[in-house]
Design an enzyme around this catalytic site. Structure first.
Site, PDB file in Angstrom:
ATOM      1  N   LYS A 263       0.827  -1.194   0.000  1.00 52.49           N
ATOM      2  CA  LYS A 263       0.000   0.000   0.000  1.00 52.49           C
ATOM      3  C   LYS A 263       0.871   1.258   0.000  1.00 52.49           C
ATOM      4  CE  LYS A 263      -3.823  -1.979   2.705  1.00 52.49           C
ATOM      5  NZ  LYS A 263      -4.930  -1.687   1.781  1.00 52.49           N
ATOM      6  N   ARG A 337     -10.626 -11.343   1.474  1.00 57.77           N
ATOM      7  CA  ARG A 337     -11.481 -12.375   0.883  1.00 57.77           C
ATOM      8  C   ARG A 337     -10.805 -13.747   0.921  1.00 57.77           C
ATOM      9  NH1 ARG A 337     -11.569  -8.992  -4.571  1.00 57.77           N
ATOM     10  NH2 ARG A 337     -11.336  -7.404  -2.954  1.00 57.77           N
TER      11      ARG A 337
END
Length: 506
Positions: A263, A337
């Site tokens: 990130k 996920r």
């Protein structure tokens, strides 16, 4: 903080000895002859006070009123939402006055939602994080009396509100802890302490046990971190063994660097909040301990860090999930996920009447809904309606988004059963479609709380959402009432893998 519910009218409120008397003033206020009524009536007549939410007027040592300070706060029509706004607007006054005892006088016609808003709004506004401060600022407010026209009629609403406040604060505290404190190990320890204190069955699994379960997707995310993963199971048994449980699954990424798909550094510290789903599950169980409703609930928390070292998983890797489905990793920052899919497969063993996962899953949901509403996806209309209604009642709202088959097209890949990301378009829906593949055997809902689990900027911190929504939903299911099992699942079949697609990294 000690909350008390008391039958009070305007005259009785004038006699209450306290540091601050907060009087909520509705539109159409009718003044009586008591000192509080006279004060409110005079303020309204002089137009020094408007009965709109956010409008306030203070008075110090008013004649005939026992409270040291009186705060008159407009609350519009007296609804829960307006009461919450009024209480939050008065928070600054409470902090500056260093009040230890507060009396809140609700409008005479106030109902259950106003009671909830007063309790939860006060708890939220007075919360102060002190866990890692060398000189913590003490919380002055110790006692809160909520005055209503008939305490007996509002007792149940009050008890529920108190439980919600306890659960929300528990979740906020966990969420606010720094990532070197709130590790996966710490989450497991907190679950075990709660289980011991309140009689929950708790099991905490480590890497070896998770490997034996075949959770290859979950394990891959954890590989780049020195912190060992934990898979936490909590069981609240308030009903008979024959009653199928509701399963809550909370994403527990205690820090998300993005992994190899790292990130940007700006605001990366906020990725400690990526375990907001896990915190909400634990907070909901803490609230259940207060109320002890007659239903069965299972909590599942897959927890790890998403870090990067030489053993970290990487784009191009193929993972084998617990379900046997293979997953091509195209972006290691789509890790939530990947841990949830194995937990959702594990949930099948409980033969649940419904499964709800809660996750800070996608930035796309923040773009779609901001910080006001959580994203809601569901394969069952009845379940979706119940969750939406619970959110409105708890002032913790969500908004349903679609699950059409076409949204899964971008997840097709030449090299595995499914890819973990698609293009940028409809990112929140595509992430939900990925999870949907692993939920074919029960009614399922997914709450994307990426926009609601925490606030940034000067108000930076965990919100404890959606504990209020989850608790309200669970209480509505007590005794098997309004169960999702009463309606057949309206699931949309997962798209079959197919060759060929183009995609930008999410």
């Amino acid at each position: 903080m000690d909350f008390e519910l008391k039958t009070l009218d305007l005259a009785g409120a004038a006699a209450e000895k306290c540091d601050v008397l907060l009087v909520l003033v509705t539109e159409g206020f009718q003044a009586g002859k008591d000192p509080v009524s006279r004060l409110v009536g005079a303020a309204l007549s002089a137009r020094d006070l408007e009965p709109k939410p956010g409008k306030m007027l203070q008075a110090y040592r008013s004649e005939g009123i026992a409270a040291t300070r009186v705060v008159l706060a407009g609350c519009g029509d007296g609804s829960g939402k307006r009461v919450q706004a009024a209480v939050q607007a008065a928070a600054g006054v409470l902090r500056s006055s260093a009040a230890r005892k507060l009396v809140i006088l609700l409008p005479r016609a106030a109902g259950a939602e106003a009671v909830r808003a007063a309790v939860c709004g006060t708890a939220e506004s007075s919360y102060v994080y002190v866990a890692t401060k060398s000189k913590p600022e003490g919380r002055e407010l110790k006692k809160v009396v909520v005055g209503v026209a008939d305490a007996g009629a509002q007792r149940q609403a009050f008890q529920r509100a108190k439980a919600a406040a306890v659960g929300i604060e528990f979740a906020r505290e966990l969420g606010n802890l720094p990532p070197n404190y709130a590790t996966p190990t710490r989450l497991g320890e907190e679950a075990q302490k709660m289980g011991k204190a309140h009689g929950f069955a708790v099991e905490v699994l480590g890497p070896k046990e998770v490997a034996r379960l075949g959770m290859g997707s979950f394990m891959s995310v954890a590989k780049g971190s020195a912190e060992p993963l934990r898979f936490i199971t909590l069981r609240y048994n308030g009903a008979g063994k024959s009653e199928a449980p509701i399963v809550l699954v909370g994403k527990g990424i205690t820090f998300d660097s993005g992994g190899v798909s790292i990130k940007p550094s700006a605001e990366m510290d906020e990725m400690k909040f990526d375990m907001g789903g896990a915190a909400s599950v634990l907070g909901t169980f803490r609230a259940l301990a207060e109320l002890k409703p007659k239903l069965n609930v299972v909590g599942l928390v897959p927890s790890c860090e998403n870090m990067l070292d030489g053993s970290a998983y990487k784009p191009g890797d193929i993972l084998t999930s617990m379900s046997g489905q293979t997953i091509e990793v195209l972006n290691t920052d789509a890790e939530g996920r990947l841990i949830l899919c194995d937990a959702l497969t594990f949930a099948e063993r409980f033969k649940p009447r419904a499964v709800i996962d809660i996750a800070t899953l996608t930035g796309a949901c923040v773009v779609a809904l901001g910080g006001v509403r959580s994203g809601l996806f569901a394969t069952d209309d009845a379940l979706a309606e119940q969750l939406a209604a619970a959110g409105e009642a708890a002032l913790d709202p969500c908004w349903r988004l679609p699950l059409d088959d076409e949204y899964a097209e971008g997840l097709k890949t030449n090299f595995a059963d499914v890819a973990n990301v698609a293009g940028r378009a409809a990112g929140a829906v595509v992430a939900a479609k990925f999870l949907h593949r692993f939920t074919q055997n029960y009614p399922w809902a997914h709450l994307d709380i990426a926009g609601t689990a925490w606030k940034g900027g000067s108000a930076k911190g965990s919100t404890g959402r959606p504990v209020g929504l989850l608790l309200e939903y669970l209480l509505s299911q007590e005794g098997g009432n309004a169960s999702a099992k009463d309606a057949p699942p309206r699931a949309v079949k997962a798209a079959k893998p197919a060759k060929g697609r183009s995609r930008a990294a999410a």
